[in-house]
Design a protein around this motif. Sequence first.
Motif, PDB file in Angstrom:
ATOM      1  N   GLY A 144       0.819  -1.211   0.000  1.00 26.80           N
ATOM      2  CA  GLY A 144       0.000   0.000   0.000  1.00 26.80           C
ATOM      3  C   GLY A 144       0.848   1.254   0.000  1.00 26.80           C
ATOM      4  O   GLY A 144       0.547   2.230  -0.698  1.00 26.80           O
ATOM      5  N   LYS A 167       0.906   4.208  -2.888  1.00 29.82           N
ATOM      6  CA  LYS A 167       0.589   5.602  -2.580  1.00 29.82           C
ATOM      7  C   LYS A 167       1.742   6.550  -2.882  1.00 29.82           C
ATOM      8  O   LYS A 167       1.532   7.695  -3.279  1.00 29.82           O
ATOM      9  N   LEU A 218      -3.902   1.939   5.502  1.00 31.27           N
ATOM     10  CA  LEU A 218      -4.703   1.148   4.564  1.00 31.27           C
ATOM     11  C   LEU A 218      -6.186   1.518   4.630  1.00 31.27           C
ATOM     12  O   LEU A 218      -7.009   0.833   4.025  1.00 31.27           O
TER      13      LEU A 218
END
Length: 236
Positions: free
Chosen positions: A116, A120, A184
């Motif tokens: 994640g 990002k 998350l």
Amino acid sequence: MKVKEWLLSVPGVFIAAAALTLIVLAESMFPAWSPYFMVYAALAIILPLVLGTYPFGSFAEVIRKHWRLTLGVFLAAVIVDQGLAGWAYQRILDSFGVGANPFYSLEAALKTLADGAAFKFGISPEAAMALYAVFLLLWAPVGEELFYRGYMQGALRSPLGFGGSALASAAFFGIRHATHFFFLYPRIPWGAAAAWVVSAFVFGLFMSFLCEKTRSLFPPILVHAGVNLVGFLLLL
């Protein structure tokens, strides 16, 4: 009451710890507003250094006097942290068929967290894991021990006694670890987060005991770094 005196009072310590927990929570949920985790990381080091609540002493003298205790706590922490909280917990999850589910598995959730972060921030999963390693092995042993054992336990030791100061610092230490999974959001792995809280809480008690017995942060920092290294190598 002056700011420094207030920050060393029982309400001040709890409010400061809660504020830093909320900061890292915000940095996890909204990383765009600041470099991820950097505000919390800086404050966790600056606050104890300014207040002077940390015990260190002579490194050579502390290690000479307490190397057996330090080694013993390290081995016990590895057994509990990686054995009971890691291997045994994962085997229980495997027996229920959810061992690869990041909602429950701390190991799977940490790998999902790395993926994640890579997405990002537009970096590779390998780069994300490398940054995590730098944080885990270099900053965490020093920054976390300075704040939770140096500042929290140090300031609360007199008014609450060793037991109260150890429980309070370990509790905030555990809760703060769970905030990482808010990165998350909204798919927060609550089961893994709860497991990390319990694991970090117990580990925090080990570090509090070691700090109390040696009257120095050197042994907890060394043990913390060693346990993190073992955990990271097992995660690869």
